[in-house]
Write a protein that holds these residues in place. Sequence first.
Motif, PDB file in Angstrom:
ATOM      1  N   SER A  71      44.135  41.023  51.084  1.00 54.27           N
ATOM      2  CA  SER A  71      43.604  41.270  49.743  1.00 54.27           C
ATOM      3  C   SER A  71      44.755  41.448  48.755  1.00 54.27           C
ATOM      4  CB  SER A  71      42.714  42.526  49.725  1.00 54.27           C
ATOM      5  OG  SER A  71      43.508  43.692  49.878  1.00 54.27           O
ATOM      6  N   GLY A  72      44.403  41.434  47.491  1.00 56.59           N
ATOM      7  CA  GLY A  72      45.401  41.719  46.460  1.00 56.59           C
ATOM      8  C   GLY A  72      45.873  43.165  46.547  1.00 56.59           C
ATOM      9  N   THR A  73      44.942  44.054  46.863  1.00 55.99           N
ATOM     10  CA  THR A  73      45.286  45.474  46.998  1.00 55.99           C
ATOM     11  C   THR A  73      46.300  45.655  48.137  1.00 55.99           C
ATOM     12  OG1 THR A  73      43.046  45.967  46.271  1.00 55.99           O
ATOM     13  CG2 THR A  73      44.276  47.782  47.230  1.00 55.99           C
ATOM     14  N   ILE A  76      49.786  44.526  47.092  1.00 55.47           N
ATOM     15  CA  ILE A  76      50.509  45.522  46.274  1.00 55.47           C
ATOM     16  C   ILE A  76      50.983  46.676  47.158  1.00 55.47           C
ATOM     17  CG2 ILE A  76      50.322  47.124  44.326  1.00 55.47           C
ATOM     18  CD1 ILE A  76      48.137  45.160  43.194  1.00 55.47           C
ATOM     19  N   THR A  97      43.933  48.278  33.325  1.00 53.36           N
ATOM     20  CA  THR A  97      43.839  47.298  34.408  1.00 53.36           C
ATOM     21  C   THR A  97      42.737  47.736  35.357  1.00 53.36           C
ATOM     22  OG1 THR A  97      45.041  46.176  36.196  1.00 53.36           O
ATOM     23  CG2 THR A  97      45.630  48.462  35.812  1.00 53.36           C
ATOM     24  N   PHE A  98      42.424  46.846  36.294  1.00 58.38           N
ATOM     25  CA  PHE A  98      41.496  47.159  37.369  1.00 58.38           C
ATOM     26  C   PHE A  98      42.153  48.171  38.312  1.00 58.38           C
ATOM     27  CE2 PHE A  98      39.873  45.826  41.670  1.00 58.38           C
ATOM     28  CZ  PHE A  98      38.612  46.351  41.520  1.00 58.38           C
ATOM     29  N   GLY A 100      42.415  48.439  41.347  1.00 51.03           N
ATOM     30  CA  GLY A 100      43.163  47.878  42.480  1.00 51.03           C
ATOM     31  C   GLY A 100      44.657  47.796  42.218  1.00 51.03           C
ATOM     32  N   SER A 101      45.061  47.802  40.946  1.00 45.69           N
ATOM     33  CA  SER A 101      46.494  47.788  40.619  1.00 45.69           C
ATOM     34  C   SER A 101      47.170  49.084  41.027  1.00 45.69           C
ATOM     35  CB  SER A 101      46.700  47.633  39.102  1.00 45.69           C
ATOM     36  OG  SER A 101      46.166  46.442  38.615  1.00 45.69           O
ATOM     37  N   VAL A 150      51.172  44.199  35.105  1.00 47.50           N
ATOM     38  CA  VAL A 150      49.929  43.487  35.400  1.00 47.50           C
ATOM     39  C   VAL A 150      49.725  42.444  34.302  1.00 47.50           C
ATOM     40  CG1 VAL A 150      47.485  43.748  35.953  1.00 47.50           C
ATOM     41  CG2 VAL A 150      49.035  45.689  36.263  1.00 47.50           C
ATOM     42  N   ASP A 176      51.627  42.374  39.343  1.00 41.75           N
ATOM     43  CA  ASP A 176      50.255  42.230  39.802  1.00 41.75           C
ATOM     44  C   ASP A 176      49.687  41.026  39.054  1.00 41.75           C
ATOM     45  OD1 ASP A 176      47.556  42.240  40.253  1.00 41.75           O
ATOM     46  OD2 ASP A 176      47.255  44.375  39.833  1.00 41.75           O
ATOM     47  N   ALA A 178      47.120  39.256  40.152  1.00 41.85           N
ATOM     48  CA  ALA A 178      45.817  39.017  40.788  1.00 41.85           C
ATOM     49  C   ALA A 178      44.881  38.214  39.887  1.00 41.85           C
ATOM     50  CB  ALA A 178      45.162  40.355  41.148  1.00 41.85           C
ATOM     51  N   GLU A 179      45.029  38.397  38.566  1.00 42.68           N
ATOM     52  CA  GLU A 179      44.110  37.726  37.632  1.00 42.68           C
ATOM     53  C   GLU A 179      44.769  36.548  36.923  1.00 42.68           C
ATOM     54  OE1 GLU A 179      42.730  40.785  35.012  1.00 42.68           O
ATOM     55  OE2 GLU A 179      41.905  41.963  36.662  1.00 42.68           O
ATOM     56  N   SER A 205      45.541  37.804  44.296  1.00 46.97           N
ATOM     57  CA  SER A 205      44.276  38.086  44.984  1.00 46.97           C
ATOM     58  C   SER A 205      43.424  36.827  45.050  1.00 46.97           C
ATOM     59  CB  SER A 205      43.504  39.171  44.219  1.00 46.97           C
ATOM     60  OG  SER A 205      42.152  39.219  44.658  1.00 46.97           O
ATOM     61  N   ASN A 207      40.036  37.253  45.882  1.00 49.57           N
ATOM     62  CA  ASN A 207      38.681  37.809  45.921  1.00 49.57           C
ATOM     63  C   ASN A 207      37.718  36.773  45.321  1.00 49.57           C
ATOM     64  OD1 ASN A 207      36.511  39.504  46.026  1.00 49.57           O
ATOM     65  ND2 ASN A 207      37.439  41.155  44.865  1.00 49.57           N
ATOM     66  N   GLY A 217      41.271  37.831  50.066  1.00 49.77           N
ATOM     67  CA  GLY A 217      42.630  37.540  50.510  1.00 49.77           C
ATOM     68  C   GLY A 217      43.636  37.878  49.437  1.00 49.77           C
TER      69      GLY A 217
HETATM   70  C1  LIG Z   1      41.277  41.924  41.848  1.00 49.01           C
HETATM   71  C2  LIG Z   1      42.445  42.708  41.421  1.00 49.01           C
HETATM   72  C3  LIG Z   1      43.220  43.448  42.325  1.00 49.01           C
HETATM   73  C4  LIG Z   1      42.839  43.646  43.755  1.00 49.01           C
HETATM   74  O1  LIG Z   1      42.650  42.477  44.479  1.00 49.01           O
HETATM   75  P1  LIG Z   1      41.651  42.531  45.748  1.00 49.01           P
HETATM   76  O2  LIG Z   1      41.910  41.208  46.411  1.00 49.01           O
HETATM   77  O3  LIG Z   1      40.282  42.664  45.210  1.00 49.01           O
HETATM   78  O4  LIG Z   1      42.076  43.662  46.595  1.00 49.01           O
HETATM   79  C5  LIG Z   1      44.341  44.092  41.867  1.00 49.01           C
HETATM   80  N1  LIG Z   1      44.694  44.038  40.583  1.00 49.01           N
HETATM   81  C6  LIG Z   1      43.984  43.355  39.675  1.00 49.01           C
HETATM   82  C7  LIG Z   1      44.455  43.323  38.267  1.00 49.01           C
HETATM   83  C8  LIG Z   1      42.817  42.689  40.049  1.00 49.01           C
HETATM   84  O5  LIG Z   1      42.077  42.047  39.147  1.00 49.01           O
END
Ligand SMILES: *Cc1c(COP(=O)(O)O)cnc(C)c1O
Length: 392
Positions: A71-73, A76, A97-98, A100-101, A150, A176, A178-179, A205, A207, A217
Amino acid sequence: MIHRQEVHAPGGPADPGTIPLAVPNIGQAERDAVLHAVESGFVSSVGPAVAAFEDEFARRVGARYAVACTSGTAAIHVALVLLGVGRGDDVLCADFTFVGSVNPIAYVGARPVLIDSEPGTWNLDPSLVAQELDHRARAGEPMPAAVEVVHVLGQPAQAAEILEICQRYDVPVIEDAAESLGAGWSGGALAGRQTGAVGRIGCFSFNGNKIVTAGGGGMIVTDDAHLAARARHLTTQAKVPDVGYLHDEVGFNYRLTNIAAALGLEQLRRLDEFVSAKQRIAARYDEKLKDLPLTTPPRVSGMDSTYWLYSLLLDDPDDRDPMLEHLAREGVGGRALWRPLHEQPPYREARTVGGAVSESLFRRGVSLPCSTSLHADEQQRVVDAVRSFHSR
Ligand SMILES: *Cc1c(COP(=O)(O)O)cnc(C)c1O
């Protein structure tokens, strides 16, 4: 940030009347690749698709090495461990941010220091990062163990400025991204570079709600061979190869499966198509909504946003909830932006630098449907719904 209603096959929504916020776009090549992976017997974290996905991914983002993970989490989390971040350390992170960051900072026992956004890109404000690092230097306080940048909503942050400040104080930068897969710079000091590939370590990420999905992933990228090797080691339970069950440190079961990698690889091959679709949708919204009392997403020269999740800022924060209710009544899947981390229960005590910009983004922000498969007539329905709210 994915809702159950959004996880369905294109063309088969639970409620055919509602235009979803964003759904994955999975084609025949992806279906075939997943089936092939299943039939090959390589269903778990060993198999040819994992290495192929890593190789193509590294090339696509312009990094030397890529290591796939769950995962993205997790990406990180591993990035922080790679940099030796732990108990007692501070890590500067974006406030807007989300979650998960920031959660991985807590996983390693470090303290997040939440830094406000600047209004130009909605991302980490370089002048606040400089202020914080300068202050610590003057006061003789320890430097943060890392700065986490991020790139929210597909919009690159002002990374050149942040990298320069961090270099001055020898603080490593984690991105980060992820987006922001597919986003980058076409001007300035980082021209030609991609988000996620300019810091020490970049995290992505896959997701279901991201621009490229593997079901779930993540990816860790770096130009440092030693960090890449260690990332691979840590994500596979720190198992020493060719020695019976020898694990030389505390590792993680974070390796991506071959089935997920097969899906992710085929999705990655469509990234240009997805980015074009997101940018086309954004341009159309910008054009059709520009006369309303709202702010359309950042358009910054030299920065190529993907507009991964198209989001507006309403002039009047009191309009946000009524707007979301209006959109829902009109069959449009809108969504609020993130509550700033400094307002989240686990992080209320965190040191926060600024915070007015992230609060304003949260109170005024509304995301609109922007699936890559969104049809022009569906988008027009969204536009009509936003316009009819303002002409009530
Ligand atoms: C989705 C997201 C994550 C986490 O990724 P996951 O794959 O859902 O664990 C982290 N940071 C940001 C900014 C995200 O959008």
